[in-house]
Design a protein around this motif. Structure first.
Motif, mmCIF file in Angstrom:
data_model
loop_
_atom_site.group_PDB
_atom_site.id
_atom_site.type_symbol
_atom_site.label_atom_id
_atom_site.label_comp_id
_atom_site.label_asym_id
_atom_site.label_seq_id
_atom_site.Cartn_x
_atom_site.Cartn_y
_atom_site.Cartn_z
ATOM 1 N N ILE A 190 0.844 -1.194 0.000
ATOM 2 C CA ILE A 190 0.000 0.000 0.000
ATOM 3 C C ILE A 190 0.880 1.246 0.000
ATOM 4 O O ILE A 190 1.991 1.236 0.511
ATOM 5 N N GLU A 191 0.350 2.298 -0.589
ATOM 6 C CA GLU A 191 1.057 3.566 -0.650
ATOM 7 C C GLU A 191 0.269 4.668 0.052
ATOM 8 O O GLU A 191 -0.958 4.646 0.081
ATOM 9 N N ASP A 192 1.003 5.617 0.593
ATOM 10 C CA ASP A 192 0.456 6.943 0.865
ATOM 11 C C ASP A 192 1.092 7.817 -0.208
ATOM 12 O O ASP A 192 2.174 8.366 -0.015
ATOM 13 N N ASP A 193 0.434 7.907 -1.336
ATOM 14 C CA ASP A 193 1.092 8.470 -2.520
ATOM 15 C C ASP A 193 1.222 9.990 -2.480
ATOM 16 O O ASP A 193 1.946 10.563 -3.297
ATOM 17 N N ARG A 194 0.560 10.661 -1.532
ATOM 18 C CA ARG A 194 0.741 12.110 -1.374
ATOM 19 C C ARG A 194 1.458 12.443 -0.071
ATOM 20 O O ARG A 194 1.781 13.596 0.165
ATOM 21 N N GLY A 195 1.660 11.455 0.786
ATOM 22 C CA GLY A 195 2.338 11.700 2.055
ATOM 23 C C GLY A 195 1.514 12.522 3.018
ATOM 24 O O GLY A 195 2.041 13.384 3.728
ATOM 25 N N THR A 196 0.202 12.238 3.088
ATOM 26 C CA THR A 196 -0.689 13.083 3.885
ATOM 27 C C THR A 196 -1.209 12.422 5.160
ATOM 28 O O THR A 196 -1.807 13.099 6.001
#
Length: 432
Positions: free
Chosen positions: A213-219
């Motif tokens: 899984i990603e936190d693709d915006r880093g939020t």
């Protein structure tokens, strides 16, 4: 004075929880996929040519990575080839060993009549003879919009996985290693955790290596990421892998990946340098350094740690044609330039990480408000080539006094610059 025994017990219990997390991080043998050939050039000013990639691959193998992503097989414009395509074709045509190598692919789709069509990226994976894949999907409403709906995704995923199993030759001729990467995984879990976990539970029954899984915006905050990982672990039993990839949008990417490991993740993927698709990510260079910090023995046994800092910084310089930002933690030029002796990290102190442990060394930086005689002597040694012990203590103390006087007089001087430092030394009574 003695603490109330009940309060003392409570304090010990609280600290024991923190210590148990340290022990987890010490014990973990993480599953890493290096993306220095893809993640870093995506956000770089320049990027990588085929020659660059051919030079990088043996370096990251020599460092110790045995799982390496070669590139992304472009989804939006598959007919316009990229350097990643050239690279994979070259490795195939020259019969260069790609054991442990991966490429990003997107899924094929099953239409309403039940007909499955593999995506162009899946066909390329087969044709380029790349043995393994990070196979990407979206699960949030925004992520799926314009691509597929949930029903289409649910009938297409098993078919995509089956096609890969039947058509892609894995390491040493075996089955391909398939990791399902949920690009918007954190978004999906925040938006509709039950639906997301139903999909993860379905994937747990498929012939895959695991999920990412990603936190693709880093939020998302670290405790949220930890909760997402723990939730997935409820439906994704080991030995299936659970990986994370954290971007640096909010500045808590390294804390998030550590929280993920504590909460049940097996590892992470990312580039060795900090540079990433946006302003940075929880790089494997930083993560390895932090696991060294807590005393994880697998880092020393697996990786050439004396090459960590020089390799990571040189790779970023190649991608950017620009120096690594000086004040980047861990990997930046100023990360180990002392401004005050008190800040020196020591090998014998818990949680300190000396630069030598990751292939660096201490330097010195003059900051007129705080730099003490020992730091000034160190910087003078760097500038002159003379031993730090050769500079008289009385002169060093006078340099401190003069810097304070100059600031009080309104003088703003960069004493760290060699010419200004030597002028200060002479004003203080030193011999040039």
């Amino acid at each position: 004075m003695q603490l109330n025994p009940a309060i003392a017990d409570q304090i010990h219990s609280i600290l024991a929880v923190a210590q148990s997390k340290i022990e987890q991080l010490r014990a973990i043998e993480p599953f890493f996929i290096d993306l220095s050939l893809r993640e870093n050039p995506v956000g770089a000013r320049v990027g990588q040519t085929l020659a660059d990639k051919l030079a990088i691959l043996p370096k990251i193998r020599a460092f110790g990575f045995d799982k390496i992503l070669l590139g992304t097989l472009d989804y939006s414009m598959p007919d316009e080839l990229e350097v990643d395509d050239d690279f994979m074709m070259y490795l195939r045509d020259q019969q260069i060993d790609t054991t442990g190598c991966y490429a990003f692919t997107d899924i094929g789709l099953v239409n309403e009549q039940g007909l499955f069509t593999p995506s162009p990226s899946m066909l390329k994976l087969r044709d380029y003879a790349v043995p393994n894949t990070l196979h990407e999907i979206y699960l949030s409403k925004d992520g799926m919009a314009g691509q597929y709906d949930l029903a289409t995704l649910l009938r297409s995923l098993p078919a995509s996985i089956q096609w890969l199993q039947e058509n892609v030759r894995g390491d040493h001729g075996g089955a391909p290693r398939i990791l399902i990467n949920v690009v918007d995984g954190c978004d999906a879990l925040a938006e509709d955790p039950e639906t997301a976990c139903e999909v993860f539970a379905m994937l747990a029954q498929q012939p895959i290596e695991g999920i990412s899984i990603e936190d693709d915006r880093g939020t998302y905050l670290p405790f949220q990421v930890g909760a997402f990982v723990a939730a997935i672990r409820c439906v994704l039993p080991r030995p299936l892998k659970l990986l994370v990839h954290m971007h640096a949008g909010g500045g808590f990417e390294n804390a998030s990946v550590l929280e993920a490991l504590i909460s049940g993740a097996d590892g992470a993927w990312g580039g060795l340098p900090k540079r990433a698709a946006i302003i940075g990510h929880a790089s494997l260079g930083e993560l390895i350094a932090n696991l060294v910090r807590v005393g994880n023995p697998h880092m020393q046994n697996t990786y050439q740690l004396n090459q960590l800092m020089p390799l990571a910084t040189n790779l970023q310089i190649m991608d950017e044609e620009q120096a690594v930002p000086d004040d980047l933690p861990i990997l930046g030029h100023n990360a180990y330039r002392l401004t005050l002796s008190f800040f020196r990290q020591r090998a014998d102190r818990f949680m300190d990480l000396v630069p030598e442990a990751i292939g660096g060394r201490y330097g010195f930086r003059i900051c007129p408000v705080v730099s003490d005689p020992a730091v000034i002597a160190g910087r003078l040694s760097e500038v002159t080539g003379l031993p730090a012990s050769s500079f008289p203590s009385a002169v060093l103390e006078q340099m401190v006094r003069l810097m304070r006087c100059d600031l009080r007089a309104g003088e703003r001087i960069v004493y760290d610059e060699p010419a200004q430092l030597m002028a200060l030394y002479q004003r203080a009574g030193g011999n040039s």
